[in-house]
Write a protein that holds these residues in place. Sequence first.
Motif, PDB file in Angstrom:
ATOM      1  N   THR A 126       0.818  -1.211   0.000  1.00 28.05           N
ATOM      2  CA  THR A 126       0.000   0.000   0.000  1.00 28.05           C
ATOM      3  C   THR A 126       0.865   1.280   0.000  1.00 28.05           C
ATOM      4  OG1 THR A 126      -1.810   1.191   1.031  1.00 28.05           O
ATOM      5  CG2 THR A 126      -0.266   0.150   2.525  1.00 28.05           C
ATOM      6  N   GLU A 127       0.360   2.275  -0.725  1.00 30.21           N
ATOM      7  CA  GLU A 127       1.067   3.560  -0.736  1.00 30.21           C
ATOM      8  C   GLU A 127       0.347   4.584   0.128  1.00 30.21           C
ATOM      9  OE1 GLU A 127       1.747   4.434  -4.841  1.00 30.21           O
ATOM     10  OE2 GLU A 127       3.249   2.827  -4.958  1.00 30.21           O
ATOM     11  N   ALA A 128      -0.677   4.160   0.822  1.00 33.25           N
ATOM     12  CA  ALA A 128      -1.412   5.074   1.717  1.00 33.25           C
ATOM     13  C   ALA A 128      -0.484   5.529   2.851  1.00 33.25           C
ATOM     14  CB  ALA A 128      -2.614   4.334   2.299  1.00 33.25           C
ATOM     15  N   ASP A 129      -0.815   6.658   3.477  1.00 38.98           N
ATOM     16  CA  ASP A 129       0.018   7.130   4.599  1.00 38.98           C
ATOM     17  C   ASP A 129      -0.328   6.390   5.889  1.00 38.98           C
ATOM     18  OD1 ASP A 129       1.204   8.930   2.945  1.00 38.98           O
ATOM     19  OD2 ASP A 129      -0.203  10.555   3.413  1.00 38.98           O
ATOM     20  N   ILE A 130      -1.611   6.014   5.999  1.00 43.08           N
ATOM     21  CA  ILE A 130      -2.083   5.358   7.218  1.00 43.08           C
ATOM     22  C   ILE A 130      -2.739   4.028   6.858  1.00 43.08           C
ATOM     23  CG2 ILE A 130      -3.802   5.509   9.096  1.00 43.08           C
ATOM     24  CD1 ILE A 130      -3.432   8.529   9.104  1.00 43.08           C
ATOM     25  N   ILE A 131      -2.410   2.992   7.615  1.00 42.25           N
ATOM     26  CA  ILE A 131      -3.121   1.705   7.467  1.00 42.25           C
ATOM     27  C   ILE A 131      -3.987   1.554   8.709  1.00 42.25           C
ATOM     28  CG2 ILE A 131      -2.904  -0.808   7.376  1.00 42.25           C
ATOM     29  CD1 ILE A 131      -0.045  -0.398   6.195  1.00 42.25           C
ATOM     30  N   LEU A 132      -5.298   1.531   8.536  1.00 37.87           N
ATOM     31  CA  LEU A 132      -6.160   1.192   9.676  1.00 37.87           C
ATOM     32  C   LEU A 132      -6.458  -0.298   9.555  1.00 37.87           C
ATOM     33  CD1 LEU A 132      -8.755   2.837  11.720  1.00 37.87           C
ATOM     34  CD2 LEU A 132      -9.366   0.644  10.684  1.00 37.87           C
ATOM     35  N   PHE A 133      -6.040  -1.076  10.558  1.00 36.31           N
ATOM     36  CA  PHE A 133      -6.203  -2.519  10.472  1.00 36.31           C
ATOM     37  C   PHE A 133      -7.411  -2.983  11.268  1.00 36.31           C
ATOM     38  CE2 PHE A 133      -3.567  -5.780   8.495  1.00 36.31           C
ATOM     39  CZ  PHE A 133      -4.461  -6.810   8.642  1.00 36.31           C
ATOM     40  N   ALA A 134      -8.450  -3.391  10.566  1.00 36.49           N
ATOM     41  CA  ALA A 134      -9.638  -3.932  11.227  1.00 36.49           C
ATOM     42  C   ALA A 134      -9.478  -5.449  11.281  1.00 36.49           C
ATOM     43  CB  ALA A 134     -10.894  -3.530  10.471  1.00 36.49           C
ATOM     44  N   GLY A 135      -8.827  -5.865  12.340  1.00 35.69           N
ATOM     45  CA  GLY A 135      -8.544  -7.292  12.532  1.00 35.69           C
ATOM     46  C   GLY A 135      -8.071  -7.430  13.955  1.00 35.69           C
ATOM     47  N   LYS A 148       1.941   4.760   9.298  1.00 38.16           N
ATOM     48  CA  LYS A 148       1.301   4.785  10.621  1.00 38.16           C
ATOM     49  C   LYS A 148       0.240   3.684  10.617  1.00 38.16           C
ATOM     50  CE  LYS A 148       0.464   8.618  13.133  1.00 38.16           C
ATOM     51  NZ  LYS A 148      -0.129   9.888  13.575  1.00 38.16           N
ATOM     52  N   VAL A 149       0.327   2.734  11.558  1.00 34.36           N
ATOM     53  CA  VAL A 149      -0.661   1.639  11.608  1.00 34.36           C
ATOM     54  C   VAL A 149      -1.587   1.870  12.805  1.00 34.36           C
ATOM     55  CG1 VAL A 149      -1.020  -0.856  11.848  1.00 34.36           C
ATOM     56  CG2 VAL A 149       0.885  -0.003  10.461  1.00 34.36           C
ATOM     57  N   LEU A 150      -2.868   1.983  12.520  1.00 31.08           N
ATOM     58  CA  LEU A 150      -3.865   2.194  13.575  1.00 31.08           C
ATOM     59  C   LEU A 150      -4.654   0.919  13.772  1.00 31.08           C
ATOM     60  CD1 LEU A 150      -5.249   5.655  12.349  1.00 31.08           C
ATOM     61  CD2 LEU A 150      -3.490   5.255  14.097  1.00 31.08           C
ATOM     62  N   ILE A 151      -5.005   0.656  15.037  1.00 25.76           N
ATOM     63  CA  ILE A 151      -5.808  -0.530  15.355  1.00 25.76           C
ATOM     64  C   ILE A 151      -6.977  -0.017  16.202  1.00 25.76           C
ATOM     65  CG2 ILE A 151      -4.138  -1.102  17.205  1.00 25.76           C
ATOM     66  CD1 ILE A 151      -4.869  -4.098  16.640  1.00 25.76           C
ATOM     67  N   PRO A 152      -8.219  -0.271  15.792  1.00 23.63           N
ATOM     68  CA  PRO A 152      -9.361   0.352  16.496  1.00 23.63           C
ATOM     69  C   PRO A 152      -9.412   0.032  17.984  1.00 23.63           C
ATOM     70  CG  PRO A 152     -10.086  -0.759  14.489  1.00 23.63           C
ATOM     71  CD  PRO A 152      -8.636  -1.097  14.653  1.00 23.63           C
ATOM     72  N   ASP A 153      -8.969  -1.182  18.364  1.00 21.43           N
ATOM     73  CA  ASP A 153      -8.968  -1.568  19.776  1.00 21.43           C
ATOM     74  C   ASP A 153      -7.711  -2.386  20.043  1.00 21.43           C
ATOM     75  OD1 ASP A 153      -9.367  -2.749  22.277  1.00 21.43           O
ATOM     76  OD2 ASP A 153     -11.547  -2.677  22.049  1.00 21.43           O
ATOM     77  N   LEU A 176      -0.236   1.432  16.516  1.00 17.18           N
ATOM     78  CA  LEU A 176       0.566   0.257  16.834  1.00 17.18           C
ATOM     79  C   LEU A 176       2.041   0.631  16.697  1.00 17.18           C
ATOM     80  CD1 LEU A 176      -0.109  -3.298  16.447  1.00 17.18           C
ATOM     81  CD2 LEU A 176       2.022  -2.553  15.419  1.00 17.18           C
ATOM     82  N   LEU A 177       2.778   0.538  17.791  1.00 19.82           N
ATOM     83  CA  LEU A 177       4.195   0.915  17.774  1.00 19.82           C
ATOM     84  C   LEU A 177       5.053  -0.309  18.065  1.00 19.82           C
ATOM     85  CD1 LEU A 177       3.845   4.224  19.814  1.00 19.82           C
ATOM     86  CD2 LEU A 177       4.272   4.040  17.353  1.00 19.82           C
TER      87      LEU A 177
END
Length: 325
Positions: free
Chosen positions: A63-72, A88-93, A299-300
């Motif tokens: 992916t070339e997006a700046d942010i990956i939101l991972f719904a998993g 930047k990887v975001l995880i909703p919970d 997610l760091l």
Amino acid sequence: MLLSKGYLEVDIDPALDLVKEINYLKKEKRAVILAHYYQNPDIQDIADYIGDSLGLAQQAEKTEADIILFAGVHFMAETAKILNPTKKVLIPDLKAGCSLADSCPPQKFSDFKAQHPNHIVLTYINCTADIKALSDVIVTSTNAVKIVQSFPKDQAIIFAPDKNLGAYINKKTGRNMILWDGACMVHEIFSLEKLIKLKAQHSKALVLAHPECEAHILEYAHFIGSTTAILNYSKKSDAQEFIVLTETGIIHQMQKASPSKTFIPAPPNNNCACNDCPHMKLNTLEKIYLALKYEQPELLMSNELIEKSKAPINKMLELSAKFGL
Ligand code: 13P
Ligand code: SF4
């Protein structure tokens, strides 16, 4: 704003159109939503890509997006970060974990590995980054059999953490891999008794199962495969009825692809009719909206862990490409 529960606790105006807001934030922030098939249907419907563990890893890498939101779940978001660390990887919970990954603590696994010198370590992707760092090659349910077969027959192998998937691969390949004693809580609670009853009630239905199920359940399956393979099988099959032995989230895509066919979720050995993964189901549209808006929880990972866990995942991606997967 609080993150104590693993997600942002912010009041949301009940009149807000969450789907519209999420789509707006995705564009504004150049974000992509990657979702596993076990997510709730409303999340699957706003995702840019829905897939199994292999497909999601491949998408995260390119992916070339700046942010990956991972719904998993957590190990999936970790894999995305390892493969594309500048994003930047975001995880909703953050508390969306995995019972299978939890069944393999790093120190115990390291001791287990030390007890089996001369063995290579093949590990199912459903594990923490610490376990990946102790592995030679990662596999998913899509490529596991082919990857095992790519090693000489006399190669000694440790397989972790899923003993059910490991036993299935041993049976398929005639190998004798040493198995770590871990399992997925969702795939272990299917009821054989209820399955037999269901089969009797729907005599024409085909039984589709994920290889994380126990061997005595897999014996009743007409087809065994990853979530993507199960979905594809149901699309191509002439059968009209299917009993589905995996997490119920996959049925949303099966039904969308084949609206006239009937999909019956196989019941677990408790009072529920369906078999939902409590970790996967922690994610909600509200949490996704807040995560995108505030870019939290992120997610760091340390660079050291990213470096150590990257090689076995890359090896899997190389082998998968070689096999056309
Ligand atoms: P796949 O979607 O790769 O088959 O994995 C299933 C699973 O249990 C994911 O948590
Ligand atoms: Fe883990 Fe099983 Fe849930 Fe997949 S379905 S995330 S393996 S607990």
